[in-house]
Scaffold this motif. Structure first.
Motif, PDB file in Angstrom:
ATOM      1  N   ASN A 115      24.309 -14.011  -0.220  1.00 32.73           N
ATOM      2  CA  ASN A 115      23.400 -13.312  -1.128  1.00 32.73           C
ATOM      3  C   ASN A 115      24.001 -12.014  -1.671  1.00 32.73           C
ATOM      4  O   ASN A 115      23.271 -11.112  -2.088  1.00 32.73           O
ATOM      5  N   ASP A 116      25.326 -11.958  -1.690  1.00 32.05           N
ATOM      6  CA  ASP A 116      25.998 -10.758  -2.194  1.00 32.05           C
ATOM      7  C   ASP A 116      25.601 -10.444  -3.634  1.00 32.05           C
ATOM      8  O   ASP A 116      25.300  -9.293  -3.969  1.00 32.05           O
ATOM      9  N   ALA A 119      25.091   2.300  10.407  1.00 35.97           N
ATOM     10  CA  ALA A 119      25.928   1.116  10.176  1.00 35.97           C
ATOM     11  C   ALA A 119      25.389  -0.117  10.902  1.00 35.97           C
ATOM     12  O   ALA A 119      25.400  -1.218  10.339  1.00 35.97           O
ATOM     13  N   ASP A 120      24.909   0.052  12.124  1.00 32.97           N
ATOM     14  CA  ASP A 120      24.397  -1.099  12.880  1.00 32.97           C
ATOM     15  C   ASP A 120      23.176  -1.707  12.176  1.00 32.97           C
ATOM     16  O   ASP A 120      23.023  -2.934  12.151  1.00 32.97           O
ATOM     17  N   ASN A 121      22.322  -0.868  11.620  1.00 33.29           N
ATOM     18  CA  ASN A 121      21.156  -1.368  10.885  1.00 33.29           C
ATOM     19  C   ASN A 121      21.580  -2.154   9.647  1.00 33.29           C
ATOM     20  O   ASN A 121      20.987  -3.182   9.325  1.00 33.29           O
ATOM     21  N   VAL A 122      22.599  -1.657   8.964  1.00 31.23           N
ATOM     22  CA  VAL A 122      23.094  -2.349   7.771  1.00 31.23           C
ATOM     23  C   VAL A 122      23.696  -3.690   8.161  1.00 31.23           C
ATOM     24  O   VAL A 122      23.480  -4.696   7.475  1.00 31.23           O
ATOM     25  N   SER A 150      22.358  -7.157   6.865  1.00 29.99           N
ATOM     26  CA  SER A 150      23.299  -8.027   6.154  1.00 29.99           C
ATOM     27  C   SER A 150      23.330  -9.426   6.747  1.00 29.99           C
ATOM     28  O   SER A 150      23.320 -10.423   6.028  1.00 29.99           O
ATOM     29  N   ILE A 151      23.348  -9.507   8.055  1.00 28.26           N
ATOM     30  CA  ILE A 151      23.355 -10.817   8.724  1.00 28.26           C
ATOM     31  C   ILE A 151      22.057 -11.558   8.426  1.00 28.26           C
ATOM     32  O   ILE A 151      22.072 -12.743   8.072  1.00 28.26           O
ATOM     33  N   ALA A 152      20.942 -10.866   8.562  1.00 26.77           N
ATOM     34  CA  ALA A 152      19.631 -11.503   8.347  1.00 26.77           C
ATOM     35  C   ALA A 152      19.448 -11.976   6.908  1.00 26.77           C
ATOM     36  O   ALA A 152      18.738 -12.950   6.655  1.00 26.77           O
TER      37      ALA A 152
END
Length: 181
Positions: free
Chosen positions: A53-54, A116-119, A123-125
């Motif tokens: 979904n980029d 960064a961890d939230n991003v 991103s994975i989700a």
């Protein structure tokens, strides 16, 4: 964030403050912001990822940039003074500009200071494949905001010039070339 990133981001934010004071609409009005975003694009935009979904992320942030740019251009005052066009960014235009450029700067700061961890989880989700997708999205958002704002100002300046020419022609008709009268 590097010193260059801070300087570039602050320069983009400060562009609108230069226009809070009314000044002449000239080539510099267009070239300075375009030059800065061209530098940013050249420096940070290595590629535009198209996996997962980029492109959705990139398109969404470009749409936000376009909306902010058009609204900012519409909220910028343009008037004729003599033979020159004058431009002045109003409060709404300045707020929209700072909101768009500041959001990008805030996101960079947040990511480099614990976000960064939230991003990564987001991103994975949402099937965003690389951090380059985020870079491309924010760089293209800034580029889109600048280009649409400047395009809106350019179009509006031509409309103001056209109305001024019509008003001048109506109040000062051209002399008649008919010598028989």
């Amino acid at each position: 964030m590097t010193t260059t990133e801070w300087i570039t981001d602050i320069a983009l934010v400060l562009i609108v403050f230069r226009q809070l004071r009314e000044g002449r609409l000239d080539l510099k009005t267009f070239l300075i912001p375009l030059g800065i975003v061209a530098f940013v694009a050249h420096t940070y935009l290595d590629s535009v990822p198209a996996a997962g979904n980029d492109l959705v992320l990139i398109g969404a942030l470009m749409a936000v940039g376009a909306a902010l740019g058009i609204a900012g251009g519409v909220c910028t005052r343009i008037r004729v003074a003599g033979e020159h066009l004058l431009i002045k960014a109003g409060a709404v235009s300045a707020i929209l500009w700072v909101l768009g450029m500041g959001a990008r700067m805030g996101f960079q700061f947040w990511v480099s200071h614990g976000g960064a961890d939230n991003v990564v989880r987001f991103s994975i989700a949402h099937h965003i494949t690389t951090d380059q997708a985020w870079v491309a999205a924010f760089v293209l958002m800034a580029l889109t905001e600048v280009v649409t704002r400047l395009a809106t100002i350019f179009i509006r300046s031509r409309m103001v010039n056209g109305r001024q020419a019509q008003t001048t022609a109506a109040t000062h008709p051209a002399p008649s070339l008919d010598r028989t009268a």
